[in-house]
Design a protein around this motif. Structure first.
Motif, PDB file in Angstrom:
ATOM      1  N   LEU A 178      62.424  25.822 -17.744  1.00  0.00           N
ATOM      2  CA  LEU A 178      61.229  26.590 -17.405  1.00  0.00           C
ATOM      3  C   LEU A 178      59.952  25.771 -17.410  1.00  0.00           C
ATOM      4  CD1 LEU A 178      61.821  29.931 -19.358  1.00  0.00           C
ATOM      5  CD2 LEU A 178      61.988  29.570 -16.898  1.00  0.00           C
ATOM      6  N   ALA A 179      59.888  24.735 -18.244  1.00  0.00           N
ATOM      7  CA  ALA A 179      58.643  23.995 -18.427  1.00  0.00           C
ATOM      8  C   ALA A 179      58.126  23.375 -17.137  1.00  0.00           C
ATOM      9  CB  ALA A 179      58.818  22.918 -19.489  1.00  0.00           C
ATOM     10  N   LEU A 185      54.512  27.717 -20.983  1.00  0.00           N
ATOM     11  CA  LEU A 185      55.265  26.733 -21.758  1.00  0.00           C
ATOM     12  C   LEU A 185      54.776  25.305 -21.557  1.00  0.00           C
ATOM     13  CD1 LEU A 185      58.927  28.050 -21.226  1.00  0.00           C
ATOM     14  CD2 LEU A 185      57.365  28.515 -23.128  1.00  0.00           C
ATOM     15  N   SER A 186      54.025  25.061 -20.505  1.00  0.00           N
ATOM     16  CA  SER A 186      53.581  23.708 -20.179  1.00  0.00           C
ATOM     17  C   SER A 186      52.071  23.676 -19.964  1.00  0.00           C
ATOM     18  CB  SER A 186      54.288  23.198 -18.923  1.00  0.00           C
ATOM     19  OG  SER A 186      53.686  22.009 -18.449  1.00  0.00           O
ATOM     20  N   PRO A 187      51.316  23.004 -20.824  1.00  0.00           N
ATOM     21  CA  PRO A 187      49.866  22.864 -20.618  1.00  0.00           C
ATOM     22  C   PRO A 187      49.540  22.190 -19.295  1.00  0.00           C
ATOM     23  CG  PRO A 187      50.463  22.233 -22.856  1.00  0.00           C
ATOM     24  CD  PRO A 187      51.748  22.410 -22.111  1.00  0.00           C
ATOM     25  N   GLU A 188      50.383  21.256 -18.866  1.00  0.00           N
ATOM     26  CA  GLU A 188      50.139  20.567 -17.603  1.00  0.00           C
ATOM     27  C   GLU A 188      50.269  21.531 -16.424  1.00  0.00           C
ATOM     28  OE1 GLU A 188      51.945  16.892 -14.904  1.00  0.00           O
ATOM     29  OE2 GLU A 188      52.613  17.184 -16.969  1.00  0.00           O
ATOM     30  N   ARG A 191      47.298  23.871 -16.391  1.00  0.00           N
ATOM     31  CA  ARG A 191      46.114  23.237 -15.820  1.00  0.00           C
ATOM     32  C   ARG A 191      46.211  23.208 -14.293  1.00  0.00           C
ATOM     33  NH1 ARG A 191      45.559  18.894 -13.438  1.00  0.00           N
ATOM     34  NH2 ARG A 191      47.595  18.120 -14.091  1.00  0.00           N
ATOM     35  N   GLU A 192      47.376  22.870 -13.777  1.00  0.00           N
ATOM     36  CA  GLU A 192      47.590  22.825 -12.334  1.00  0.00           C
ATOM     37  C   GLU A 192      47.346  24.194 -11.706  1.00  0.00           C
ATOM     38  OE1 GLU A 192      51.324  22.005  -9.263  1.00  0.00           O
ATOM     39  OE2 GLU A 192      51.490  21.457 -11.379  1.00  0.00           O
ATOM     40  N   TYR A 193      47.881  25.253 -12.316  1.00  0.00           N
ATOM     41  CA  TYR A 193      47.702  26.593 -11.774  1.00  0.00           C
ATOM     42  C   TYR A 193      46.243  27.023 -11.828  1.00  0.00           C
ATOM     43  CZ  TYR A 193      52.794  27.273 -11.712  1.00  0.00           C
ATOM     44  OH  TYR A 193      54.138  27.172 -11.455  1.00  0.00           O
ATOM     45  N   ARG A 194      45.522  26.631 -12.871  1.00  0.00           N
ATOM     46  CA  ARG A 194      44.096  26.969 -12.958  1.00  0.00           C
ATOM     47  C   ARG A 194      43.317  26.313 -11.821  1.00  0.00           C
ATOM     48  NH1 ARG A 194      44.908  26.239 -18.576  1.00  0.00           N
ATOM     49  NH2 ARG A 194      44.002  24.131 -18.473  1.00  0.00           N
ATOM     50  N   ASP A 341      43.944  33.003 -13.422  1.00  0.00           N
ATOM     51  CA  ASP A 341      44.374  31.700 -13.930  1.00  0.00           C
ATOM     52  C   ASP A 341      45.777  31.294 -13.492  1.00  0.00           C
ATOM     53  OD1 ASP A 341      45.827  33.527 -15.377  1.00  0.00           O
ATOM     54  OD2 ASP A 341      44.966  33.017 -17.324  1.00  0.00           O
ATOM     55  N   GLY A 342      46.420  32.103 -12.649  1.00  0.00           N
ATOM     56  CA  GLY A 342      47.749  31.757 -12.182  1.00  0.00           C
ATOM     57  C   GLY A 342      48.858  32.058 -13.164  1.00  0.00           C
ATOM     58  N   VAL A 343      48.564  32.823 -14.204  1.00  0.00           N
ATOM     59  CA  VAL A 343      49.558  33.188 -15.214  1.00  0.00           C
ATOM     60  C   VAL A 343      50.008  34.624 -14.974  1.00  0.00           C
ATOM     61  CG1 VAL A 343      50.031  33.482 -17.683  1.00  0.00           C
ATOM     62  CG2 VAL A 343      48.553  31.614 -16.904  1.00  0.00           C
TER      63      VAL A 343
END
Length: 418
Positions: A178-179, A185-188, A191-194, A341-343
């Motif tokens: 999933l990461a 689950l993934s800060p990276e 950030r990309e989705y933001r 934020d893409g979440v």
């Protein structure tokens, strides 16, 4: 940018709704079995007709033919009541099927975002020719949802890059995968989705311009184009999980224009258009989830015409399972991505909106900010009702309904109507 998520169109078509003969002596049993068989048949929202499964019934499942190529019909069920016109039932069924086939083919071509269709300005073509003017097909706007989205001010259409990447979640076989796709689950990845969401929220970065007379331009700023080239982005706009709400409205509108109104359209992912204005009675299955247990807990009666849109964090049929992922912790990943934020998030397990005056697309656009949130806000629900959309949802074994006088039956033991 690419992902490994399976395309919904590659899934096997659900089994057609079965006709069964039940004695009029046991009407309660007949209604329950009607709902159960429609669920088995793949419909995302079970519905009943008082005479639908009786020997006197002339209800049939309308099938789309394959003579015109690939269609979107695998994601819908179309039940139709024959005998309302001058044609024989066989001739009427053939005519309705021919019209339905043409419409499903056109909808597939227009909304397609995976390949080019010769002579068709679909999503694929518009995405790959930013800042050019396209004419016809999807650019007509009123027929395909672009105009409705633009009027609403909802910017979710512009999350194309996030939908493309995040869809990989639903192809994962194990939590460790999933990461690569999951911002929780993934800060990276978060950030990309933001970054994508920032562009999606900015009309100066990307916007659809409806120029009239069937002309449209997808404007993309130089900054966004440069960013997209670096990141391998080719998809700026996409209806993604919203697609069938607008397709079902298109199908319903065009079928009604041709006089074919004695039927019900149901998508596997939660959208219903009842075209029937005869006064016939229908029933909507009310679903609820408790942990991993998903079941119909009541039936709500209604009459058509009616548009219904259900958002939920659980599948209710085999096709639907590919839209969700359950982690070992019990957490559920849904397709409902927040424009902020893409979440993906959802305020409650399930929320259904319905209206006799609005289409599924319009209902969906108004429901999205209510449902795609951390908590369910009472004032947001009240705003839906003021806008002509009734709602229902389940929480703590209570069925909450906004409609005064809503009639429920076959209420599951332990549940009540609040």
């Amino acid at each position: 940018m690419s992902r490994t998520a399976r395309d919904n169109r590659d899934r096997a078509r659900p089994k057609p709704v079965e006709r069964i003969e039940l004695s009029e002596k046991y009407p309660k049993l007949r209604l329950v079995l009607a709902a159960a068989f429609l669920l088995i048949g793949g419909a995302s929202l079970a519905y009943g007709v008082s005479q639908l499964f009786t020997p006197q019934s002339d209800w049939v499942t309308i099938e789309a033919g394959s003579n015109q190529g690939i269609t979107c019909a695998s994601e819908f069920e179309f039940l139709y009541h024959l005998g309302g016109g001058e044609l024989s039932p066989a001739a009427e069924q053939k005519a309705v099927s021919a019209a339905y086939t043409r419409l499903c083919r056109n909808a597939f071509q227009v909304f397609h975002n995976q390949m080019e269709e010769e002579g068709v300005n679909n999503l694929y073509a518009i995405n790959r020719h930013p800042n050019d003017v396209a004419v016809g097909d999807l650019s007509s706007g009123n027929d395909t949802g672009l105009a409705a989205v633009e009027r609403s001010g909802n910017r979710a259409l512009y999350l194309g890059p996030v939908y493309e990447r995040y869809g990989g979640v639903f192809s994962c076989w194990d939590d460790v995968q999933l990461a690569d796709f999951d911002p929780r689950l993934s800060p990276e990845v978060a950030r990309e989705y933001r970054e994508y969401a920032a562009f999606a929220n900015d009309p100066q970065a990307v916007r659809v311009e409806l120029l009239g007379e069937g002309r449209v331009r997808l404007f993309v700023s130089r900054e966004y184009l440069e960013f997209a080239r670096r990141e391998g982005v080719e998809c700026f706009i996409d209806f993604e999980w919203m697609r069938n709400a607008f397709i079902i409205d298109y199908l319903a509108r065009e079928l009604a224009a041709q006089g074919y109104t004695s039927g019900v359209l149901v998508s596997y992912d939660g959208f219903v258009r009842c075209l029937d204005g005869s006064g016939e009675g229908y029933s909507l299955s009310v679903y609820d989830r408790s942990g991993e247990d998903v079941r119909a807990v009541a039936l709500m009666s209604y009459q058509g015409p009616m548009s219904i849109a259900a958002l939920r964090d659980y599948p209710v049929n085999a096709m639907d399972e590919a839209r969700f992922y359950r982690l070992r912790t019990g957490e559920i990943r849904t397709p409902y991505v927040d424009i902020a934020d893409g979440v993906a998030r959802n305020a409650v397990s399930g929320l259904t909106g319905y209206s006799a005056d609005k289409g599924c697309g319009e209902i969906l656009l108004e429901m999205m900010p209510v449902y795609i949130a951390d908590t369910l806000q009472e004032d947001a629900l009240e705003a839906l009702v003021r806008d002509g959309i009734d709602f229902l949802y389940c929480e703590d074994e209570v069925i909450h309904a906004s409609e005064d006088g809503a009639i429920f039956s076959h209420i599951d033991e332990g549940y009540s109507v609040g």
